[in-house]
Design a protein around this motif. Structure first.
Motif: not given
Length: 240
Positions: A154-161
């Motif tokens: 199961t992946p993680v989606v990183l918000n690039v801010d």
């Protein structure tokens, strides 16, 4: 005959609309009415009238790039009318809808299938992999349609801010508008000179506004001719 194997959750899931849907977390079902593209060797079952045509990496230009870079997606075209079931080594399958104007950069090894309405090209990843075992090239998808990708776990989606750093072998895909580079995560010192290492010498860096999908597993490094042999071009299919 009775068994928990025949419970509703394991039965084929039907739909009135053609296209991609998840049969379960490990298997993709394409209700085919026309054409779609899929990774060579990913078909595990099909029903109906379906033809399979090997396309190598998707065209002679991509074939040349693939041979030079070791990247790309060995493809087959699915054509006809029926149900096609796809899987890849029991990896988790995820469906992404691309809208006009979207661009997704993805590791070729994570591509399972995509609509024939999408376009893709093999492009250099700016600055990434220069001092690591990862490749310098990725597949960039654009257009309007669906793409199915795979992850190990199961992946993680990183918000690039903010500045974001990811192990090159764990990065599955990211917004193609992000600026990429490489970052030395391990500090040089006496320990390094003596052969001691954290195993995290370099990471990919991401900047801008977008997202990065990270899987909880590191794909083994792919090297030169091995990558080319594994992702091989199927030249005969390209020249047809």
């Amino acid at each position: 005959m009775r068994s928990a194997l025949f419970s509703a959750e394991n039965l084929e899931k039907e739909s009135q609309q053609p296209g991609m849907r998840l049969q379960n977390s490990k298997m993709l079902k394409i209700e085919l009415n026309g054409e779609a593209m899929a990774r060579v060797g990913s078909m595990v079952a099909y029903q109906g009238q379906v033809q399979f045509q090997a396309l190598g990496s998707g065209g002679i230009g991509k074939f040349i790039k693939q041979r030079l870079t070791g990247e790309g997606v060995p493809l087959m075209k699915l054509a006809g009318r029926g149900d096609v079931f796809l899987a890849e080594l029991a990896k988790d399958v995820h469906i992404i809808d691309l809208e006009p104007g979207d661009a997704l950069s993805i590791n070729g090894s994570s591509v399972l299938a995509f609509d024939s309405t999408l376009q893709y090209d093999i492009k250099m990843v700016g600055g990434a992999g220069m001092a690591s075992s990862s490749g310098l090239f990725n597949c960039v998808f654009t257009g309007h349609g669906r793409i199915a990708i795979t992850t190990k776990g199961t992946p993680v989606v990183l918000n690039v801010d903010q500045p974001t750093y990811v192990d090159p072998q764990a990065a599955v895909c990211w917004s193609a508008n992000l600026q990429t580079g490489y970052h030395r995560a391990e500090q040089l010192g006496l320990g390094t000179l003596l052969g001691r290492s954290t195993g995290e010498a370099f990471t990919m860096s991401f900047a801008g506004q977008g997202f990065v999908v990270v899987q909880p597993s590191e794909e083994p490094p792919v090297h030169g001719s091995g990558a080319q042999q594994q992702q091989g071009g199927l030249l005969g299919g390209l020249l047809q």
